[in-house]
Each structure stands twice: as structure tokens, then as C-alpha cells.
Design a protein around this motif. Structure first.
Motif, PDB file in Angstrom:
ATOM      1  N   GLY A 243       0.818  -1.218   0.000  1.00 45.17           N
ATOM      2  CA  GLY A 243       0.000   0.000   0.000  1.00 45.17           C
ATOM      3  C   GLY A 243       0.847   1.260   0.000  1.00 45.17           C
TER       4      GLY A 243
ATOM      5  N   LYS B 271       3.640   3.493  -1.433  1.00 46.68           N
ATOM      6  CA  LYS B 271       4.065   3.521  -2.837  1.00 46.68           C
ATOM      7  C   LYS B 271       5.442   4.131  -3.031  1.00 46.68           C
TER       8      LYS B 271
ATOM      9  N   ILE C 176      -0.681   2.740   5.383  1.00 45.52           N
ATOM     10  CA  ILE C 176      -2.080   2.897   4.943  1.00 45.52           C
ATOM     11  C   ILE C 176      -2.907   1.667   5.320  1.00 45.52           C
TER      12      ILE C 176
ATOM     13  N   GLN D 130      -9.872   8.437   5.124  1.00 46.48           N
ATOM     14  CA  GLN D 130     -10.076   7.549   3.967  1.00 46.48           C
ATOM     15  C   GLN D 130     -11.474   7.744   3.394  1.00 46.48           C
TER      16      GLN D 130
ATOM     17  N   TYR E 293      -8.687  11.759  -5.809  1.00 52.08           N
ATOM     18  CA  TYR E 293      -7.659  10.987  -6.523  1.00 52.08           C
ATOM     19  C   TYR E 293      -8.193  10.694  -7.900  1.00 52.08           C
ATOM     20  N   GLN E 294      -7.349  10.176  -8.742  1.00 49.73           N
ATOM     21  CA  GLN E 294      -7.826   9.514  -9.953  1.00 49.73           C
ATOM     22  C   GLN E 294      -7.162   8.139 -10.017  1.00 49.73           C
ATOM     23  N   CYS E 295      -5.858   8.121 -10.360  1.00 56.64           N
ATOM     24  CA  CYS E 295      -5.222   6.805 -10.513  1.00 56.64           C
ATOM     25  C   CYS E 295      -5.048   6.105  -9.174  1.00 56.64           C
ATOM     26  N   GLY E 296      -4.933   6.852  -8.098  1.00 57.97           N
ATOM     27  CA  GLY E 296      -4.856   6.248  -6.765  1.00 57.97           C
ATOM     28  C   GLY E 296      -3.461   5.937  -6.272  1.00 57.97           C
ATOM     29  N   TYR E 297      -2.456   6.194  -7.105  1.00 57.95           N
ATOM     30  CA  TYR E 297      -1.110   5.762  -6.710  1.00 57.95           C
ATOM     31  C   TYR E 297      -0.511   6.650  -5.616  1.00 57.95           C
TER      32      TYR E 297
ATOM     33  N   THR F 138      -2.310   8.197  -3.487  1.00 57.73           N
ATOM     34  CA  THR F 138      -3.351   8.325  -2.465  1.00 57.73           C
ATOM     35  C   THR F 138      -2.930   7.849  -1.075  1.00 57.73           C
ATOM     36  N   PRO F 139      -2.315   6.679  -0.931  1.00 58.77           N
ATOM     37  CA  PRO F 139      -1.905   6.283   0.422  1.00 58.77           C
ATOM     38  C   PRO F 139      -0.999   7.320   1.086  1.00 58.77           C
TER      39      PRO F 139
ATOM     40  N   ILE G 295      -3.053  10.376   2.064  1.00 54.45           N
ATOM     41  CA  ILE G 295      -3.890  10.145   3.247  1.00 54.45           C
ATOM     42  C   ILE G 295      -3.037  10.109   4.505  1.00 54.45           C
TER      43      ILE G 295
ATOM     44  N   ILE H  37       2.888  14.887  -4.161  1.00 49.04           N
ATOM     45  CA  ILE H  37       2.525  15.219  -5.540  1.00 49.04           C
ATOM     46  C   ILE H  37       1.409  14.301  -6.027  1.00 49.04           C
TER      47      ILE H  37
ATOM     48  N   ALA I 246      -5.603  16.093  -8.523  1.00 47.61           N
ATOM     49  CA  ALA I 246      -6.808  16.055  -7.692  1.00 47.61           C
ATOM     50  C   ALA I 246      -6.725  17.026  -6.514  1.00 47.61           C
TER      51      ALA I 246
ATOM     52  N   ILE J 211      -8.597  17.063  -2.908  1.00 47.80           N
ATOM     53  CA  ILE J 211      -7.843  16.661  -1.713  1.00 47.80           C
ATOM     54  C   ILE J 211      -8.049  17.704  -0.611  1.00 47.80           C
TER      55      ILE J 211
ATOM     56  N   ARG K  61     -16.486   6.369  -6.811  1.00 47.53           N
ATOM     57  CA  ARG K  61     -15.684   5.458  -7.623  1.00 47.53           C
ATOM     58  C   ARG K  61     -15.737   4.049  -7.037  1.00 47.53           C
TER      59      ARG K  61
ATOM     60  N   LYS L 107      -8.439   1.891  -3.344  1.00 44.41           N
ATOM     61  CA  LYS L 107      -7.415   2.935  -3.470  1.00 44.41           C
ATOM     62  C   LYS L 107      -7.123   3.625  -2.146  1.00 44.41           C
ATOM     63  N   VAL L 108      -8.123   3.803  -1.294  1.00 47.05           N
ATOM     64  CA  VAL L 108      -7.859   4.523  -0.034  1.00 47.05           C
ATOM     65  C   VAL L 108      -7.337   3.595   1.069  1.00 47.05           C
TER      66      VAL L 108
ATOM     67  N   GLY M   5      -5.055   1.048   0.297  1.00 47.46           N
ATOM     68  CA  GLY M   5      -3.794   0.448  -0.141  1.00 47.46           C
ATOM     69  C   GLY M   5      -3.969  -0.934  -0.732  1.00 47.46           C
TER      70      GLY M   5
ATOM     71  N   TYR N 226      -1.027  -2.527  -8.027  1.00 48.88           N
ATOM     72  CA  TYR N 226      -0.397  -2.031  -9.259  1.00 48.88           C
ATOM     73  C   TYR N 226       0.655  -3.045  -9.720  1.00 48.88           C
TER      74      TYR N 226
ATOM     75  N   VAL O 153      -3.615   1.277 -13.097  1.00 50.81           N
ATOM     76  CA  VAL O 153      -2.509   2.016 -13.694  1.00 50.81           C
ATOM     77  C   VAL O 153      -2.294   3.268 -12.861  1.00 50.81           C
TER      78      VAL O 153
ATOM     79  N   LEU P 187      -7.303   4.055 -16.092  1.00 57.05           N
ATOM     80  CA  LEU P 187      -6.145   4.883 -15.755  1.00 57.05           C
ATOM     81  C   LEU P 187      -6.415   5.761 -14.542  1.00 57.05           C
ATOM     82  N   GLY P 188      -7.603   5.628 -13.980  1.00 51.17           N
ATOM     83  CA  GLY P 188      -8.000   6.553 -12.935  1.00 51.17           C
ATOM     84  C   GLY P 188      -9.084   7.489 -13.443  1.00 51.17           C
TER      85      GLY P 188
END
Lengths: 150, 733
Positions: free
Chosen positions: A32, A34, A72, A85, A94-98, A100-101, A104, A130, A135, A139, B9, B15-16, B18, B22, B230, B462-463
Motif C-alpha cells: 500500500g 508507494k 495505509i 479515507q 484521486y484519480q489513478c490512486g497511486y 493516495t496512500p 492520506i 505530488i 486532484a 484533496i 468510484r 485505493k484509499v 492500499g 499495481y 494504472v 487509468l483513474g
């Protein structure tokens, strides 16, 4: 090496040079958290050590021994999401979620630090995380919302 | 209707917490780690490798170089022409090119050994930057995959320009920019005999499957590509770049699953970038603002021809943006010793519209005309280049509503005329447009015995919200609450879908999902009528629909469970396909539009530039989910702020090396850079464009952003900046 992660003892065979981030992702199976830059620039790897936010890519795993690491995966209580959360989910922060952890984990600490007093303060104090999907506006809304409820 | 609702979503919880997995995060037993070694010269030959030290380091399993790398095939046809096999020869054509792979038992050991790999080079002459080679610009050979010519014109652009009472000539430049998705490119590759499975971060699993099959000379069916999440792409994951192939190569060599994750620095030379552009614009205009002549000549940076061809199509939007009878556009390339550029969010449109919409602002200034009035004066009611009606165009309303929302009426015409203490305040606007694309796609609907529905397509999220909006479409088609619809994607075993690029996923995959839903519904109704026999004698299929897992019509109701029990099956699976009309059947020009507004504040003492407000109103067709659509809009506008004020990849001319290959010095927007954003979508269902009615949102909100900000900076300061990004030092000139 023994780490305390999310209230559990995790025993790992690690080299001294292994970062806390790699220890979590590559050895402890906790993905979780990243890796975005591995240089402390992006905030995606943010975790809490004894309640303080740190970038785990610039923290040696060895230095985390004897301290409480929260990731996370340790934030929710069972099926109940942490309010931060839930706020991220509701605000689509978020969008891609990468990222996000990390966002948060920073946001939770930010509120605890008393740095969520205004939108401007949230923006400033969240600028180490970043989000390339952009988003940020959501956020800020999520943190304002969760801070108000806390 | 569930479609359109701002529901959360569906993958949000993963996503929140973890739990979203990916590419690099799949736990494949016995996986070892690969790390790439990249060149440190810009041109020449590798004279030799000194590997003794690295080979002797603990845990090292293999070091693969061009000397011992398995040969990759291109004869099976590498579907993406721009994708070049790596490690196949000793020639170096750019700094940061892959030259070796080190595989070791652990990540730390692979990284350490990779750092110990030493190369000897015979250096050659390198041309590392475009500026010094503009006189060698050449005509692209394969512009838009041969679908059109790099140059086009209508009317008499030269004659009408010469005769125009007001003429504007200006050159605009945009720098090399890197996508920098937060998730680095990552692949885990595992072989089982001649069967390859890869978990890779990609915007196109179908393309990845075809590329890998081609490279290794195996059947497509023997390659499985898995990608449920992604971590951002923005174009950088649209093609199957060499690292995915090299991971599979390494796995074949060491006979173990191999994980290969790029470092952030390697991300700057491994998966493309938006190429630098130099754009010359000439506009001739009547005193009342009527455009008489428009010329847009674009040059973009390319790599060496060996790597194929990529053109930043900067002038395509110019062709259709305004009604002007006389127009010419050209596209040229300059080859340099840099990596291959690629698509980056709104390729062509983002830099191109920066140029043409800055130039339109310059025209408005020259005529002392309101910039919106100038645009309305030249409003294109039909596509002036294709000579076709637009499927829909509500740009006029975008200008009107955007102006009202933004408070455009408060703007005073003169530059440097609005102040707030030490801050110079500027208001700028620009038009946005992006073509509505669609590619052939397939989807499968599985009607389950319990009445639930599974939607399957080999697309990827892709989000942008693909998991969510496809569920919304299907829920409405079957009269089900969304909880009873599951969406499966990100696996090449599912029906094939196109690359998620060009803002085309909803139009392409959504249309396939609707087609599959209709076939599944027809099939279920036919089954029910057949099963009912005499009881429903004379029943007409058109009178029936599906609701809560049952076929319902005038004579009664029959559950899918009953029908499947009788047939002893667990599900009814139906595939649907959708494709756009052929080129010759095209009846309309398809585009999304928008009006974008920016307020900036420039410190009159220090030159600091802050964006203080952003407003965008968009005509993007039907909205499938108001919440995820809004996120796309604010995301694109934020990306545009980066383009306008921050982003620039810098190359050291002497070595051809990127000097800011990290995310601290390649500056992207952070939270504190982004002000309050107002982003709105007009309700504009467009079923002429495609069966879904959507026109695409991923790139549109990015397109006009840089010009709106540049125009606002001019309005604040009277300084016209034609070279992005706009920096503090430009304000002190």
C-alpha cells in the motif's frame, strides 16, 4: 530485523542498506505504501513513525526498529474506514490512486499537527505530496471535511 | 438513471486502503529483480563492457548486454512502429539509452551491481538539441499513420495575408515535457515454457500483448497481460516501451519471474516525452476582427530515424478552430540525439492551441477588441476544414457561461490596468477543443443466474473511472442497482479493447458495452418467450425488458435463474462489438469544446506569478458520472498549469544528458500551486458522435489552459511570453 508495523511484529531478513519503503513493499508484502521517486521528492511513500509523518524511501529500515510504524493498511479499523479515507473516497480526491496512500497518511498527520486550519494552510502543508492526476482541489476538500469531523 | 449520477468510484475503497494492486505489487513466487543500466554518452558505439566487478557481487544472477542478449524479432510485425527493440546492437543514439540489464536475487543487490557495470565507448558526433538544427527540418514520412498529409491548405493564405490590413506574425515555443506519472513503469514477467505472463503498467494491454508476442515470436494467445490498476500514464504508457520487453527477456534468461521497475531518473529516457516545438503563426485580419488568413507552421523534435517517427501534430486544431477561408498548416521534424518522443496529454492540441490562442489574443490586443468578441466574430458553425457539420457544438454557451462564472465583465481592456496592492491582476481566456475519437472495441456481458451482471472488457482504468462508468451504463440497461453489476477489465484474456489514449475509452468501450447489453437483453427475452411457450403466445420481444434479474413484459415475468436452471447453465455470455463509421461514411465532424479562463497575479516587485482562479466550461458530450468527470476536468486544468508555468525538461547540450531527471527539479504543480477551480460541463448528450453520447474528457481541459494563463499574464503585465513555461525571469525583462 524486527519492525513493529500496524501493531504487529514483523520479522524480516534485511541488509543494513534496505530502506523502510523497500522493506515494506518487497519484504513485508505491504504494498500500500508507494514508491514514486525513491528520493524524498514526491511523498507517495509517506508513513507514520511514532505518529509523525516521514518519507519511508529516505528512512533506513534499521532506523525504524523499536518504533511504531503505521502504513495505509493500518489506518482502517476492520471494515470501518478512517474518516480521512472515507473523505477521500467521498470527495473523489484521486484519480489513478497511486499517490493516495501517501496523501492520506500526510493528511491524517496534518490534522493531528493542527495544520488544517484553513484551505491555504492545508495546501501549503500538503505540498510535499505530488498528485500528477491533479486532484488537489478535491484533496483540500476531503481534508477540510475530515478535519471538521475529527 | 444511474448513468450520470455522481456515485463514488467503485474502486475507491481499494485505493484509499492500499489494497489496489499495481503492476510491481503482485506477489509472484520466486521473483527476482532486474535493474537497467543506461548509456552516459549521446552518440557512438559501445566499445566494451567491464563486468568482472559486477558479476562478482553477491546475488547477481545475470548481466545481459547486447553481446549476449537474446535476439528479438520484429518480423512478426511490431504493431507500434515507434517501439524499437533494445539491446540488439552496440550503437548509442542518445544519453540514457538502455545498454544492459542486471538481474539479482534482491532489489538492493541488483541496484548495487548495476551501479558497478562499466562501459567503454567510442564517442561519435552528437546533435543533442533541436535549436541548433532547425535548418535541417524534414517532412514527416508517416504523419498520422499515413492517414493524412503533414501539410494542408485552403483558399489563398499568402495572397490574403499580404492584403490584410492588420497582420500578426509571431513564433511560439514549448519545451520538452515529461509525463511523470506517479507510478513508475513496472513489469513482472514470468515464463511457463513458451507462455508469457506479464503484469505491467500500461494504457493498452492489447498493444502490450501484440508487441510482446511479436518480439518473442510467439502466438498472441500465449501472452497474457494483466493490469487492473494504472498509476497514471498521460500517454507515457500508451506504447509498449522496451523495459516491458526487457523484463520478459531477463525472465527468459534467468528462468525465474523477473520484476523490473524504472527509477524516476530512468523514466526520463525510457518512455517518451512531449517533444519541444517551434511554431510560427501568421494571421491576417480585417479591422472588424474577421480572420482573413491563418498560417501555422510547426516543427517538433524527433529522435534518430532508427527509432521510427513521432510528430507532435500542433496545427490540426488550427484547421477547424475558426471560420477562415484562407489557411495553411505544415508539420516538420528535426532529428536529434535524444530519445523518442511520444503522445503526452493532448498531443498536438496542448502546444498547438497554446500558440494559436496566444496569437488570437495578440490579434485582439492589436484591434483593441475583447478576446471573446473576436472569437465569436469568427465562430465556426461548421467544420471549415472538413466541410462537415459538427455532431454538436455548444462552444458559444461555453464562452457565455464561462464569462459569467468568471466575472469577465469586470475585466478592463488595457493590459496592466488591474491591481490589488502590489499585485498586478490579469484575466485571460482561451478556447479549448479536442477531437472525439473512437476505435473498435469489444465487451462481454455475463448474465448470472442470480440476476447479477458481469461486464468484461480488455480495457484499463487509468483513474478516469472506467470501472465505475461501465457499471453505470450496464446497470441502466438491465434495470439493476449498481451493486449488482461487476466490471472486470485489465486482462488480455477479456474481449479486446483499444489503447486508453486520445480520450477515447468511453466512446469506444462504452459503445461496445451498450452493444453487448442489447444483445444480451435480446437473447434473454428470446429465451424467456421460448420457455413460456403457449403461456406467452403472441408475445412481442419489443414489449419486454429486463428488470432486477427477470424478463418482464405484458404477459408476466420470468427470472433469469429459472431459465438458466432449465438449461443447467450458470450464466449467459454475450459479446458485443462496436466500431466507428468508416472514413467514407463520415457525416459529421466530431469535437469536444470548451472555454477556459484564468486569473493570475504577478507581484509587481518580485515578478512572482500566482494563478488565483481558474474557470472552465466544457461541451464534452454526455456525462456518465458527474463526480469522476469533474475530477478529469480539474485534473486536466491542473496539468495545464504545470505546462504554463512550471514544466521543462532541460538537456545539457555538451553531453545530451537530461539535467533535471527527477521530480524535484522537473517541477510539476503541487497543492499550493492550485487555486480554487470552477469546472462545469454543459449537458450535451451527443448520440451522433457515438452510441454513448460522450465526447471525451481526458485531454480537453488541458488544451486551452496554457494559453489562458499566458493571456492572463499579458493582461496583468503587458509582457507577452511566447516561450513556455512562463517564468519569474520573464516578468523582470
Amino acid at each position: 530485523m524486527v519492525l513493529q508495523v500496524n501493531g504487529q511484529r514483523v520479522s524480516l531478513s534485511l541488509e543494513p542498506r534496505t530502506s523502510l519503503l523497500d522493506a515494506l513493499r518487497e519484504y513485508a508484502g505491504l504494498t500500500g505504501t508507494k514508491k514514486g521517486c525513491d528520493r524524498g521528492s514526491c511523498g507517495a511513500c509517506t508513513v507514520h513513525i511514532d505518529g509523525r509523518r516521514v518519507v519511508s524511501c529516505l528512512t533506513l529500515a534499521a532506523r525504524a526498529q523499536g518504533k511504531a510504524v503505521t502504513t495505509i493498511e493500518g489506518l482502517a479499523s476492520g471494515d470501518d474506514l478512517h474518516p480521512m479515507q472515507a473523505a477521500f473516497l467521498h470527495h473523489d480526491a484521486y484519480q489513478c490512486g497511486y499517490c493516495t496512500p501517501g496523501q492520506i497518511m500526510s493528511a491524517v498527520a496534518l490534522v493531528q499537527e493542527g495544520h488544517a486550519g484553513s484551505d491555504a494552510e492545508i495546501r501549503e502543508n500538503m505540498s510535499g505530496n505530488i498528485c500528477r492526476c491533479g486532484a488537489y482541489a478535491n484533496i483540500v476538500g476531503a481534508i477540510r471535511d475530515a478535519a471538521g469531523r475529527a | 438513471m444511474i448513468t450520470g449520477q455522481p456515485i463514488d468510484r467503485r474502486d475507491g475503497r481499494q485505493k484509499v486502503t492500499g489494497a489496489a494492486t499495481y503492476a510491481a505489487e503482485f506477489a509472484i513466487p520466486a521473483t527476482v529483480h532486474a535493474v537497467l543500466v543506461q548509456s552516459t554518452i549521446a552518440a557512438g558505439q559501445i566499445a566494451g563492457f567491464d563486468l568482472a566487478v559486477a558479476q562478482g557481487m553477491p546475488g547477481v544472477l545475470a548481466i545481459i548486454t547486447p553481446d549476449n542478449a537474446p535476439k528479438l524479432s520484429t518480423k512478426g510485425g511490431v504493431p507500434q512502429a515507434i517501439t524499437q527493440p533494445a539491446l540488439q546492437d552496440l550503437e548509442v543514439i542518445y544519453n540514457g539509452q538502455h545498454v544492459a540489464i542486471v538481474v539479482a536475487e534482491t532489489l538492493e543487490r541488483a541496484q548495487a551491481a548495476a551501479a558497478a557495470v562499466k562501459l567503454r565507448y567510442t564517442e561519435g558526433e552528437a546533435q543533442t538539441t533541436m535549436e541548433g538544427a532547425l535548418d535541417q527540418a524534414y517532412v514527416p514520412k508517416n504523419f498520422r499513420n499515413g492517414q493524412r498529409k503533414p501539410d494542408s491548405s485552403r483558399g489563398d493564405p499568402a495572397g490574403s495575408f499580404a492584403a490584410a490590413p492588420v497582420r500578426i506574425r509571431a513564433t511560439y515555443t514549448t519545451p520538452n515535457e515529461h509525463h511523470n506519472p506517479m507510478e513508475p513503469h513496472a513489469t513482472i514477467a514470468a515464463w511457463d515454457g513458451d507462455r508469457l505472463t506479464v503484469w505491467t503498467s500500461t494504457q493498452g494491454i492489447s498493444g502490450a500483448q501484440a508487441t510482446l508476442a511479436g518480439m518473442f515470436g510467439i502466438e498472441k494467445a500465449n501472452v497474457r497481460v494483466i493490469c487492473p490498476f494504472v498509476g497514471g500514464g498521460f500517454g507515457s504508457k500508451g506504447s509498449t516501451w522496451p523495459p516491458a520487453t526487457l523484463a520478459a527477456m531477463a525472465a527468459r534468461v534467468v528462468k525465474r519471474p523477473v520484476k523490473l521497475v524504472l527509477s524516476r531518473a530512468q523514466m526520463f529516457t525510457s518512455n517518451g516525452f512531449r517533444p519541444m516545438t517551434v511554431q510560427k503563426i501568421a494571421i491576417g485580419v480585417a479591422n472588424d476582427g474577421t480572420l482573413l488568413s491563418v498560417r501555422h507552421d510547426g516543427i517538433s523534435q524527433m529522435s534518430m530515424p532508427k527509432l521510427g517517427e513521432f510528430v507532435e501534430p500542433v496545427a490540426l486544431a488550427t484547421e477547424m478552430l475558426y471560420a477562415c477561408p484562407n489557411l495553411a498548416v505544415t508539420h516538420r521534424l528535426v532529428g536529434v540525439n535524444q530519445g523518442l518522443p511520444t503522445y503526452m496529454r493532448a498531443p498536438g492540441e496542448a502546444p498547438g492551441v497554446f500558440a494559436i490562442e496566444s496569437a488570437m489574443d495578440e490579434v485582439a490586443v492589436a484591434l483593441k477588441m475583447d478576446p471573446i468578441v473576436l472569437r465569436l466574430k469568427n465562430y465556426a458553425e461548421t467544420d471549415p476544414h472538413e466541410n462537415l457539420p459538427f455532431s454538436s457544438k455548444r462552444l458559444r454557451e461555453c464562452y457565455e457561461q464561462g464569462a459569467a462564472e468568471f466575472g469577465w465583465a469586470r475585466r478592463t481592456l488595457e493590459p496592466r490596468s488591474m491591481r490589488d496592492g502590489d499585485w498586478l491582476v490579469g484575466m485571460g481566456m482561451a478556447t479549448s477543443t479536442y477531437p472525439t475519437n473512437q476505435s473498435p472495441a469489444s465487451a462481454r456481458i455475463r448474465l448470472m443466474a442470480n440476476g447479477n451482471v458481469v461486464v468484461q472488457s480488455g480495457t484499463q482504468d487509468l483513474g478516469t473511472g472506467t470501472y465505475t462508468v461501465m457499471a453505470q451504463l450496464a446497470a441502466d440497461e438491465f434495470g439493476l442497482p449498481i451493486e449488482r453489476v461487476r466490471v472486470e477489465l485489465g486482462d488480455s484474456r477479456l474481449p479486446s479493447a483499444p489503447v486508453s489514449g486520445g480520450s477515447q475509452t468511453v466512446a469506444s468501450v462504452g459503445s461496445a458495452v451498450l452493444a453487448a447489453c442489447k444483445l444480451a437483453r435480446d437473447h434473454a427475452i428470446a429465451m424467456a418467450i421460448s420457455d413460456a411457450g403457449d403461456r406467452w403466445a403472441g408475445a412481442k420481444p419489443a414489449d419486454f425488458h429486463l428488470e432486477n434479474g427477470a424478463v418482464v413484459g405484458p404477459p408476466g415475468r420470468m427470472t433469469l435463474g429459472e431459465m438458466m436452471a432449465r438449461r443447467n447453465v450458470e450464466s449467459v455470455d454475450v459479446q458485443g462489438d462496436a466500431k466507428p463509421p468508416g472514413k467514407d461514411d463520415k457525416t459529421h465532424s466530431l469535437h469536444a469544446f470548451g472555454a477556459q479562463f484564468a486569473e493570475v497575479r504577478v507581484d509587481s516587485l518580485t515578478g512572482e506569478i500566482r494563478v488565483s482562479r481558474l474557470v472552465g466550461v466544457f461541451d464534452g458530450g454526455r456525462v456518465l458520472n458527474a463526480k469522476t468527470a469533474h475530477s478529469q476536468l480539474i485534473g486536466g486544468m491542473t496539468f495545464g498549469v504545470g505546462m504554463a508555468l512550471l514544466e521543462e525538461t532541460l538537456v545539457d547540450e555538451a553531453t545530451g544528458r537530461i539535467v533535471n531527471a527527477n521530480i524535484s527539479e522537473y517541477v510539476v504543480p503541487v497543492n499550493a500551486d492550485i487555486p480554487v477551480i470552477t469546472a462545469k460541463l454543459l449537458e450535451a448528450d451527443d448520440r451522433v458522435a457515438n452510441p454513448v453520447g460522450a465526447k471525451g474528457l481526458g485531454e480537453l481541459p488541458m488544451v486551452g489552459m496554457a494559453a489562458a494563463i499566458a493571456n492572463a499574464v499579458f493582461h496583468a503585465t503587458g509582457i507577452r511570453v511566447r516561450d513556455l513555461p512562463i517564468r519569474l525571469d520573464d516578468m523582470l525583462a
